[in-house]
Structure formats: structure tokens, C-alpha cells
Write a protein that holds these residues in place. Structure first.
Motif, PDB file in Angstrom:
ATOM      1  N   GLU A 209      40.123  -1.930  54.146  1.00  0.00           N
ATOM      2  CA  GLU A 209      40.123  -1.694  55.759  1.00  0.00           C
ATOM      3  C   GLU A 209      41.479  -0.961  56.078  1.00  0.00           C
ATOM      4  OE1 GLU A 209      36.777  -4.819  57.195  1.00  0.00           O
ATOM      5  OE2 GLU A 209      38.744  -5.581  56.952  1.00  0.00           O
ATOM      6  N   ARG A 210      42.449  -1.801  55.276  1.00  0.00           N
ATOM      7  CA  ARG A 210      43.666  -1.342  55.811  1.00  0.00           C
ATOM      8  C   ARG A 210      44.023  -0.092  55.225  1.00  0.00           C
ATOM      9  NH1 ARG A 210      45.062  -6.489  53.284  1.00  0.00           N
ATOM     10  NH2 ARG A 210      46.189  -5.403  51.511  1.00  0.00           N
ATOM     11  N   ARG A 211      43.539   0.591  54.267  1.00  0.00           N
ATOM     12  CA  ARG A 211      43.825   1.824  53.757  1.00  0.00           C
ATOM     13  C   ARG A 211      43.007   2.841  54.694  1.00  0.00           C
ATOM     14  NH1 ARG A 211      41.793   1.141  49.227  1.00  0.00           N
ATOM     15  NH2 ARG A 211      39.884   2.141  49.286  1.00  0.00           N
ATOM     16  N   GLU A 212      41.947   2.787  55.203  1.00  0.00           N
ATOM     17  CA  GLU A 212      41.143   3.313  56.389  1.00  0.00           C
ATOM     18  C   GLU A 212      41.788   3.299  57.561  1.00  0.00           C
ATOM     19  OE1 GLU A 212      37.237   1.465  56.576  1.00  0.00           O
ATOM     20  OE2 GLU A 212      36.639   2.590  54.512  1.00  0.00           O
ATOM     21  N   ARG A 213      42.572   2.361  58.044  1.00  0.00           N
ATOM     22  CA  ARG A 213      43.431   2.354  59.359  1.00  0.00           C
ATOM     23  C   ARG A 213      44.608   3.337  59.111  1.00  0.00           C
ATOM     24  NH1 ARG A 213      42.916  -1.791  62.998  1.00  0.00           N
ATOM     25  NH2 ARG A 213      44.892  -1.911  63.166  1.00  0.00           N
ATOM     26  N   ARG A 214      45.136   3.108  58.020  1.00  0.00           N
ATOM     27  CA  ARG A 214      46.302   3.990  57.545  1.00  0.00           C
ATOM     28  C   ARG A 214      45.788   5.383  57.630  1.00  0.00           C
ATOM     29  NH1 ARG A 214      47.850  -0.187  53.805  1.00  0.00           N
ATOM     30  NH2 ARG A 214      47.006   1.163  52.141  1.00  0.00           N
ATOM     31  N   GLN A 215      44.932   5.880  57.174  1.00  0.00           N
ATOM     32  CA  GLN A 215      44.155   7.282  56.914  1.00  0.00           C
ATOM     33  C   GLN A 215      43.947   7.724  58.381  1.00  0.00           C
ATOM     34  OE1 GLN A 215      44.069   9.118  54.536  1.00  0.00           O
ATOM     35  NE2 GLN A 215      42.732  10.823  55.269  1.00  0.00           N
ATOM     36  N   ARG A 216      43.360   6.729  59.054  1.00  0.00           N
ATOM     37  CA  ARG A 216      42.964   7.281  60.584  1.00  0.00           C
ATOM     38  C   ARG A 216      44.253   7.587  61.517  1.00  0.00           C
ATOM     39  NH1 ARG A 216      39.067   3.147  60.133  1.00  0.00           N
ATOM     40  NH2 ARG A 216      40.385   1.987  61.765  1.00  0.00           N
ATOM     41  N   TYR A 217      45.396   6.710  61.141  1.00  0.00           N
ATOM     42  CA  TYR A 217      46.309   6.886  62.021  1.00  0.00           C
ATOM     43  C   TYR A 217      47.195   8.118  61.627  1.00  0.00           C
ATOM     44  CZ  TYR A 217      51.411   6.229  62.986  1.00  0.00           C
ATOM     45  OH  TYR A 217      52.787   6.292  63.443  1.00  0.00           O
ATOM     46  N   TYR A 218      47.311   8.457  60.212  1.00  0.00           N
ATOM     47  CA  TYR A 218      48.301   9.548  59.676  1.00  0.00           C
ATOM     48  C   TYR A 218      47.244  10.990  60.058  1.00  0.00           C
ATOM     49  CZ  TYR A 218      50.296  12.847  56.443  1.00  0.00           C
ATOM     50  OH  TYR A 218      50.783  14.024  56.122  1.00  0.00           O
ATOM     51  N   LYS A 219      45.764  10.735  60.267  1.00  0.00           N
ATOM     52  CA  LYS A 219      45.159  12.213  60.738  1.00  0.00           C
ATOM     53  C   LYS A 219      45.344  12.319  62.229  1.00  0.00           C
ATOM     54  CE  LYS A 219      41.172  13.214  59.456  1.00  0.00           C
ATOM     55  NZ  LYS A 219      39.691  13.362  59.040  1.00  0.00           N
ATOM     56  N   ASN A 220      45.442  11.230  63.082  1.00  0.00           N
ATOM     57  CA  ASN A 220      45.657  11.623  64.358  1.00  0.00           C
ATOM     58  C   ASN A 220      46.992  11.896  64.820  1.00  0.00           C
ATOM     59  OD1 ASN A 220      43.274  10.495  64.914  1.00  0.00           O
ATOM     60  ND2 ASN A 220      43.760   8.346  65.219  1.00  0.00           N
ATOM     61  N   ARG A 221      47.971  11.440  63.718  1.00  0.00           N
ATOM     62  CA  ARG A 221      49.387  11.874  64.078  1.00  0.00           C
ATOM     63  C   ARG A 221      49.567  13.406  63.663  1.00  0.00           C
ATOM     64  NH1 ARG A 221      54.582   9.791  60.773  1.00  0.00           N
ATOM     65  NH2 ARG A 221      56.093  10.987  61.871  1.00  0.00           N
ATOM     66  N   MET A 222      48.917  13.877  62.512  1.00  0.00           N
ATOM     67  CA  MET A 222      48.751  15.158  62.247  1.00  0.00           C
ATOM     68  C   MET A 222      48.302  15.856  63.306  1.00  0.00           C
ATOM     69  SD  MET A 222      50.580  15.810  59.175  1.00  0.00           S
ATOM     70  CE  MET A 222      51.666  14.461  60.115  1.00  0.00           C
ATOM     71  N   ALA A 231      44.932  18.413  60.644  1.00  0.00           N
ATOM     72  CA  ALA A 231      44.134  17.206  60.488  1.00  0.00           C
ATOM     73  C   ALA A 231      42.954  17.264  59.528  1.00  0.00           C
ATOM     74  CB  ALA A 231      44.216  16.529  61.734  1.00  0.00           C
ATOM     75  N   SER A 232      42.379  18.178  59.917  1.00  0.00           N
ATOM     76  CA  SER A 232      40.779  18.216  58.938  1.00  0.00           C
ATOM     77  C   SER A 232      41.216  18.315  57.459  1.00  0.00           C
ATOM     78  CB  SER A 232      39.993  19.239  59.571  1.00  0.00           C
ATOM     79  OG  SER A 232      40.488  20.475  59.432  1.00  0.00           O
ATOM     80  N   LYS A 233      42.218  18.906  56.970  1.00  0.00           N
ATOM     81  CA  LYS A 233      42.429  19.187  55.791  1.00  0.00           C
ATOM     82  C   LYS A 233      43.221  17.869  55.098  1.00  0.00           C
ATOM     83  CE  LYS A 233      43.527  24.096  56.441  1.00  0.00           C
ATOM     84  NZ  LYS A 233      44.357  25.225  56.119  1.00  0.00           N
ATOM     85  N   VAL A 234      43.312  16.975  55.825  1.00  0.00           N
ATOM     86  CA  VAL A 234      44.162  15.705  55.352  1.00  0.00           C
ATOM     87  C   VAL A 234      42.766  14.800  54.551  1.00  0.00           C
ATOM     88  CG1 VAL A 234      45.101  13.458  55.774  1.00  0.00           C
ATOM     89  CG2 VAL A 234      45.663  15.439  57.088  1.00  0.00           C
ATOM     90  N   LYS A 235      43.157  14.505  53.317  1.00  0.00           N
ATOM     91  CA  LYS A 235      42.110  14.023  52.460  1.00  0.00           C
ATOM     92  C   LYS A 235      42.815  12.601  52.140  1.00  0.00           C
ATOM     93  CE  LYS A 235      40.460  18.081  50.221  1.00  0.00           C
ATOM     94  NZ  LYS A 235      40.045  19.048  48.978  1.00  0.00           N
ATOM     95  N   PRO A 236      42.014  11.541  51.924  1.00  0.00           N
ATOM     96  CA  PRO A 236      42.289  10.178  51.426  1.00  0.00           C
ATOM     97  C   PRO A 236      43.059  10.074  50.193  1.00  0.00           C
ATOM     98  CG  PRO A 236      39.855  10.304  51.466  1.00  0.00           C
ATOM     99  CD  PRO A 236      40.402  11.607  52.045  1.00  0.00           C
ATOM    100  N   ARG A 237      44.002   9.637  49.966  1.00  0.00           N
ATOM    101  CA  ARG A 237      44.522   9.405  48.632  1.00  0.00           C
ATOM    102  C   ARG A 237      43.930   8.570  47.752  1.00  0.00           C
ATOM    103  NH1 ARG A 237      51.015   7.627  50.327  1.00  0.00           N
ATOM    104  NH2 ARG A 237      51.325   9.454  51.508  1.00  0.00           N
ATOM    105  N   PRO A 238      43.851   9.054  46.394  1.00  0.00           N
ATOM    106  CA  PRO A 238      43.073   8.281  45.472  1.00  0.00           C
ATOM    107  C   PRO A 238      43.684   7.062  45.118  1.00  0.00           C
ATOM    108  CG  PRO A 238      44.532   9.968  44.489  1.00  0.00           C
ATOM    109  CD  PRO A 238      44.585  10.289  45.818  1.00  0.00           C
ATOM    110  N   VAL A 239      42.702   6.041  44.989  1.00  0.00           N
ATOM    111  CA  VAL A 239      42.948   4.834  44.831  1.00  0.00           C
ATOM    112  C   VAL A 239      43.343   4.469  43.365  1.00  0.00           C
ATOM    113  CG1 VAL A 239      42.229   2.236  45.005  1.00  0.00           C
ATOM    114  CG2 VAL A 239      41.419   3.972  46.659  1.00  0.00           C
TER     115      VAL A 239
END
Length: 245
Positions: A209-222, A231-239
Motif C-alpha cells: 500500500e505504501r508503494r502504491e501511494r508513492r506511485q500515485r503521488y509521483y504520477k500526479n506530480r508528473m 504521467a501516463s508513461k510512468v510505470k511502477p518500479r520493479p520490486v
């Protein structure tokens, strides 16, 4: 035995005008650091009581000189005097810390003064600034001494008596430092407050959940900075896989 020699405020090789300027600057800085009212003096005192001999040995020459002015200002000492040995300052800080802790827990603090010290009660005017002018607002008294340790203990007792109800222990479980409470503060510093908020945040959300929140925050910022297309090109980082023990 400390490897550092005693520091002194006055240096005889310098010109009197330079000595006077240094003293004025040092006490002016001490007035801002220590404070003139009891609440600020208590905050400074609760910072001072955690000074150990190791921390004092790490101070630079300029920091030791300023500490000399701070101690003199807090203890109401004027004139030429030398900074006591570091082990004596650390011992005094530890004694006051233990005394304030007993006062907080048992509502009682018995101060033992040197038997050969001379104690004086000093009465001075109490100035107050009104409409841009400093006027007389009665008198106040305090106890002083020509002995540094005695004078410092007396001033510490006066400060604890005036604002002792503000003394609290930091709510951060790994800290435990005493501090002077302002309003409804529960932590001694912003660092402890942030550490406690981070701990509650980790308990509230799982790692995913923390990783998903960081991902949403980064996409909104971009999206705000560069637009939705970027922003649509932003992909989640591999775990990263957890290494086996």
C-alpha cells in the motif's frame, strides 16, 4: 582528566576595545540563546542538562567561548571568569538533570550547596516594555553567589520553581528526554515528532500500500509538471526480491 585546557572570556594580549566588543557580542548572543523569561530559560536548561563530557569535548573553541557566555548569563555572573573544567560542567549538568527528574516524579528536589559558599539575595528593578518604551514594573529578587556552581544551582532552582509545571518527557519511546512543554506539545523536537508519525504510517499501511501511494503521488506530480501524456508513461518500479538469509 580532560585533555582540554580551561577557556577564558578575557584575553589579556588583545586591546581593551576588542575585549569589550567580544563581551558585548557574547552576552548579546547569550541573551537570545538562553532567554530572559523563565520559560525560555527552562528550555535552555533542559538542553544543557544533557551535555556529557564527550559532547563538551567535541565543541570547537568558538562554541566553548559561547558556552562560557551562556553559563555566565544564566548564572547571573558578571566580570572576568574562567570556564570550569569539562568534567565539572558535565557533573553539574548530570546533577541538575537528576534533580529535575526527581522533582517531576516525586514533586521534591533537595539541592545541596557547597558549605563554604556565600549566598546573597539580590533585588533588582523589573523592566517592562510598553508602547515602545521601557518602564519600571516593580522589583524582583533572586539568590546569587560568587561561586559558579552555587549560583548556577540557585538559578536552576528558581527557573524550575517558576515554570516546572511545563516539564514533560518526550512521548517518542526511543527518546525519553525532558523538555519544556509549549501548548500541547508531546515531543521534544520535530525530529521525534516526525519519527513517531512515520512509525504510525508504517503500522497503518502495508508495504504494498505504501508503494502504491508513492506511485500515485509521483504520477500526479508528473501530470501537474509535464502533463497527462508524460504521467501516463510512468510505470511502477520493479520490486526487488528479498534476499534469503
Amino acid at each position: 582528566m580532560s585533555l582540554l585546557k580551561r577557556s577564558t572570556i578575557v584575553v589579556t594580549q588583545r586591546e581593551p576595545s576588542e575585549i569589550l566588543q567580544e563581551a558585548i557580542a557574547g552576552f548579546s548572543q547569550a541573551t537570545r540563546r538562553v532567554g530572559s523569561d523563565d520559560r525560555k530559560r527552562l528550555s535552555w536548561l533542559l538542553e544543557f542538562v544533557y551535555l556529557s563530557e564527550e559532547k563538551l569535548a567535541e565543541l570547537s573553541e568558538s562554541e566553548k567561548a559561547q558556552l562560557c557566555f551562556d553559563l555566565a548569563y544564566f548564572a547571573n555572573i558578571s566580570g572576568q571568569w574562567e570556564l570550569p573544567p569539562l568534567e565539572e560542567i558535565a557533573s553539574l549538568a548530570s546533577e541538575i538533570r537528576n534533580g529535575i527528574d526527581r522533582l517531576r516524579r516525586t514533586r521534591r528536589w533537595v539541592i545541596e550547596l557547597p558549605k563554604d559558599s556565600i549566598i546573597e539575595r539580590i533585588i533588582e528593578p523589573r523592566p517592562k516594555r510598553r508602547a515602545g518604551h521601557i518602564r519600571l514594573d516593580g522589583y524582583h529578587s533572586f539568590y546569587g553567589s560568587d561561586d559558579f556552581r552555587t549560583s548556577f544551582l540557585l538559578c536552576a532552582a528558581d527557573t524550575a520553581e517558576a515554570e516546572g509545571t511545563r516539564i514533560r518527557v518526550c512521548a517518542q519511546k526511543d527518546c525519553g528526554r525532558m523538555f519544556a512543554r509549549h501548548r500541547r506539545a508531546r515531543y521534544c523536537s520535530s525530529r521525534c515528532s516526525q519519527k513517531e508519525r512515520d512509525l504510525r504510517f508504517r503500522k497503518r499501511f502495508t508495504k504494498t500500500e505504501r508503494r502504491e501511494r508513492r506511485q500515485r503521488y509521483y504520477k500526479n506530480r508528473m501530470a501537474k509538471l509535464h502533463g497527462p501524456a508524460v504521467a501516463s508513461k510512468v510505470k511502477p518500479r520493479p520490486v526487488k526480491p528479498t534476499p534469503r538469509k
